[in-house]
Scaffold this active site. Sequence first.
Site, PDB file in Angstrom:
ATOM      1  N   ASP A 170      -8.588  11.076  -2.268  1.00  8.94           N
ATOM      2  CA  ASP A 170      -8.122  12.030  -1.408  1.00  8.94           C
ATOM      3  C   ASP A 170      -8.963  12.025  -0.202  1.00  8.94           C
ATOM      4  O   ASP A 170      -8.690  12.220   0.972  1.00  8.94           O
ATOM      5  CB  ASP A 170      -7.815  13.253  -1.948  1.00  8.94           C
ATOM      6  CG  ASP A 170      -6.441  13.332  -2.709  1.00  8.94           C
ATOM      7  OD1 ASP A 170      -5.688  12.358  -2.703  1.00  8.94           O
ATOM      8  OD2 ASP A 170      -6.701  14.277  -3.734  1.00  8.94           O
TER       9      ASP A 170
ATOM     10  N   HIS B  94     -10.385  10.853   5.670  1.00 12.78           N
ATOM     11  CA  HIS B  94     -11.159  10.012   6.759  1.00 12.78           C
ATOM     12  C   HIS B  94     -10.152   8.949   7.516  1.00 12.78           C
ATOM     13  O   HIS B  94     -10.048   8.884   8.732  1.00 12.78           O
ATOM     14  CB  HIS B  94     -12.200   9.120   6.079  1.00 12.78           C
ATOM     15  CG  HIS B  94     -13.276   9.842   5.668  1.00 12.78           C
ATOM     16  ND1 HIS B  94     -13.308  10.278   4.452  1.00 12.78           N
ATOM     17  CD2 HIS B  94     -14.440   9.604   6.394  1.00 12.78           C
ATOM     18  CE1 HIS B  94     -14.575  10.956   4.599  1.00 12.78           C
ATOM     19  NE2 HIS B  94     -15.352  10.515   5.506  1.00 12.78           N
TER      20      HIS B  94
ATOM     21  N   ASN C  20      -6.406  19.293   5.401  1.00 12.77           N
ATOM     22  CA  ASN C  20      -6.415  19.977   4.134  1.00 12.77           C
ATOM     23  C   ASN C  20      -6.806  21.494   4.773  1.00 12.77           C
ATOM     24  O   ASN C  20      -6.232  22.239   4.222  1.00 12.77           O
ATOM     25  CB  ASN C  20      -7.716  19.751   3.508  1.00 12.77           C
ATOM     26  CG  ASN C  20      -7.314  18.698   2.264  1.00 12.77           C
ATOM     27  OD1 ASN C  20      -6.300  18.526   1.834  1.00 12.77           O
ATOM     28  ND2 ASN C  20      -8.511  18.056   1.567  1.00 12.77           N
ATOM     29  N   GLU C  21      -7.737  21.610   5.345  1.00  8.51           N
ATOM     30  CA  GLU C  21      -8.415  23.073   5.806  1.00  8.51           C
ATOM     31  C   GLU C  21      -9.359  23.184   6.900  1.00  8.51           C
ATOM     32  O   GLU C  21      -9.909  21.984   7.251  1.00  8.51           O
ATOM     33  CB  GLU C  21      -8.766  23.935   4.588  1.00  8.51           C
ATOM     34  CG  GLU C  21     -10.135  23.701   4.223  1.00  8.51           C
ATOM     35  CD  GLU C  21     -10.369  22.498   3.581  1.00  8.51           C
ATOM     36  OE1 GLU C  21     -10.870  21.405   3.894  1.00  8.51           O
ATOM     37  OE2 GLU C  21      -9.953  22.337   2.215  1.00  8.51           O
TER      38      GLU C  21
HETATM   39  P1  NAP Z   1     -16.068  15.566  -1.401  1.00  8.97           P
HETATM   40  O1  NAP Z   1     -16.920  16.644  -1.779  1.00  8.97           O
HETATM   41  O2  NAP Z   1     -16.138  14.155  -1.824  1.00  8.97           O
HETATM   42  O3  NAP Z   1     -14.528  15.971  -2.015  1.00  8.97           O
HETATM   43  C1  NAP Z   1     -14.293  17.295  -2.783  1.00  8.97           C
HETATM   44  C2  NAP Z   1     -13.229  17.030  -3.773  1.00  8.97           C
HETATM   45  O4  NAP Z   1     -11.958  17.296  -3.117  1.00  8.97           O
HETATM   46  C3  NAP Z   1     -12.830  15.542  -4.216  1.00  8.97           C
HETATM   47  O5  NAP Z   1     -12.896  15.455  -5.463  1.00  8.97           O
HETATM   48  C4  NAP Z   1     -11.623  15.060  -3.543  1.00  8.97           C
HETATM   49  O6  NAP Z   1     -10.848  14.273  -4.344  1.00  8.97           O
HETATM   50  C5  NAP Z   1     -10.812  16.645  -3.529  1.00  8.97           C
HETATM   51  N1  NAP Z   1      -9.697  16.886  -2.712  1.00  8.97           N
HETATM   52  C6  NAP Z   1      -9.615  16.437  -1.218  1.00  8.97           C
HETATM   53  N2  NAP Z   1      -8.489  16.622  -0.916  1.00  8.97           N
HETATM   54  C7  NAP Z   1      -7.752  17.276  -1.735  1.00  8.97           C
HETATM   55  C8  NAP Z   1      -6.622  17.685  -1.994  1.00  8.97           C
HETATM   56  N3  NAP Z   1      -5.741  17.929  -1.013  1.00  8.97           N
HETATM   57  N4  NAP Z   1      -6.011  18.092  -3.143  1.00  8.97           N
HETATM   58  C9  NAP Z   1      -6.983  18.230  -4.250  1.00  8.97           C
HETATM   59  N5  NAP Z   1      -8.091  17.528  -4.078  1.00  8.97           N
HETATM   60  C10 NAP Z   1      -8.493  17.156  -2.906  1.00  8.97           C
HETATM   61  O7  NAP Z   1     -15.689  15.854   0.107  1.00  8.97           O
HETATM   62  P2  NAP Z   1     -14.995  14.925   1.059  1.00  8.97           P
HETATM   63  O8  NAP Z   1     -14.376  13.611   0.304  1.00  8.97           O
HETATM   64  O9  NAP Z   1     -15.445  14.834   2.297  1.00  8.97           O
HETATM   65  O10 NAP Z   1     -13.511  15.664   1.178  1.00  8.97           O
HETATM   66  C11 NAP Z   1     -13.637  17.158   2.032  1.00  8.97           C
HETATM   67  C12 NAP Z   1     -12.636  18.164   1.296  1.00  8.97           C
HETATM   68  O11 NAP Z   1     -13.596  18.467   0.036  1.00  8.97           O
HETATM   69  C13 NAP Z   1     -12.311  19.293   1.895  1.00  8.97           C
HETATM   70  O12 NAP Z   1     -11.215  19.121   2.798  1.00  8.97           O
HETATM   71  C14 NAP Z   1     -12.217  20.216   0.967  1.00  8.97           C
HETATM   72  O13 NAP Z   1     -10.655  20.584   0.567  1.00  8.97           O
HETATM   73  C15 NAP Z   1     -12.778  19.636  -0.272  1.00  8.97           C
HETATM   74  N6  NAP Z   1     -13.994  20.678  -0.732  1.00  8.97           N
HETATM   75  C16 NAP Z   1     -13.571  21.452  -1.906  1.00  8.97           C
HETATM   76  C17 NAP Z   1     -14.586  22.437  -2.370  1.00  8.97           C
HETATM   77  C18 NAP Z   1     -14.348  23.054  -3.631  1.00  8.97           C
HETATM   78  O14 NAP Z   1     -13.470  22.667  -4.405  1.00  8.97           O
HETATM   79  N7  NAP Z   1     -15.160  23.721  -4.108  1.00  8.97           N
HETATM   80  C19 NAP Z   1     -15.610  22.638  -1.659  1.00  8.97           C
HETATM   81  C20 NAP Z   1     -16.017  21.867  -0.381  1.00  8.97           C
HETATM   82  C21 NAP Z   1     -14.958  21.033   0.042  1.00  8.97           C
HETATM   83  P3  NAP Z   1     -11.197  12.529  -4.164  1.00  8.97           P
HETATM   84  O15 NAP Z   1     -12.184  12.687  -5.522  1.00  8.97           O
HETATM   85  O16 NAP Z   1      -9.773  11.886  -4.596  1.00  8.97           O
HETATM   86  O17 NAP Z   1     -11.640  12.167  -2.979  1.00  8.97           O
END
Ligand code: NAP
Length: 266
Positions: A45, A50, A122-123
């Site tokens: 995702d 990106h 996403n957000e």
């Molecule tokens: P990352 O730290 O590599 O990714 C965070 C995780 O979020 C990865 O496992 C990614 O899946 C998953 N993800 C992304 N979009 C999703 C969606 N719509 N539904 C379910 N899971 C999703 O960071 P990044 O690749 O730069 O991605 C940024 C995203 O990370 C932000 O948009 C935010 O939503 C998420 N994030 C989550 C947390 C948390 O859960 N505590 C904290 C900060 C940010 P894949 O492994 O398939 O790429």
Amino acid sequence: MKFYVQSRTDELSNQLMETAKNYLEDFGMEWSEEEPDVVLSIGGDGTLLHAFHKYRGQLDRVAFVGIHTGHLGFYADWKPIEMEKLVLSIAKKEYEVIEYPLLESTIHYMHSDEPAVYLALNESTVKSPDVTLVMDVFLNDSHFERFRGDGLCMSTPSGSTAYNKALGGAIIHPSLQAMQLTEMASINNRVFRTVGSSLVLPSHHRCVLKPVKAPDFMVTIDHLHLLHKDVKSIEYRVAKEKVRFARFRPFPFWRRVHDSFIDNEK
Ligand code: NAP
């Protein structure tokens, strides 16, 4: 028809990118990084996030498809073994396009009439760089609450399974034109009070955050993190623009939720 492939750049994703490129060129499709009609994202995702930002200015023409080379994703929901089927469907144009809502974030500054406008898949989150975040929250110009805590997260429906879910927000079906405001560790006691629950706002509503003291904030837009100084307000609304996904076979959203979070064995 023109296509582009975005890879996570690990070995497997790069291999699949080469395979997809060769297949699609054999079917007479043209590789175009500048003006693709279809963008295949190979990775997770995060890779699709990106790709989305790379083509943020061409959302009305680009259709995205995600192949996952790790675990099942919400945007990356095709398996590598389905690649041939997928490529054939793209070449024959046997797919429908579905649209998901996006979030528009507008940041107004104290000393400038030029706001910064961003689109998120996403957000967007807001945190204070070093102190507790204190923000007045306005819903449709009416003061709703004074938030004190770690931060606030405004997510799209398709982003509701990402950071928003980790914060305890609800999962929202992406056919709903909505945005969701979720708290990060709010301070709640006899002096300070916030609603505590996530708020789901419809597309004709807007939410404005106004700083109470310190005007510098860390604002995230999906994977992008930026420090904004001298912020007057941050305005959120459901964007006019939509993201388009090419859909080749039914894989209902709630099935993806089930397979991602409950059980992926069946
Ligand atoms: P990352 O730290 O590599 O990714 C965070 C995780 O979020 C990865 O496992 C990614 O899946 C998953 N993800 C992304 N979009 C999703 C969606 N719509 N539904 C379910 N899971 C999703 O960071 P990044 O690749 O730069 O991605 C940024 C995203 O990370 C932000 O948009 C935010 O939503 C998420 N994030 C989550 C947390 C948390 O859960 N505590 C904290 C900060 C940010 P894949 O492994 O398939 O790429």
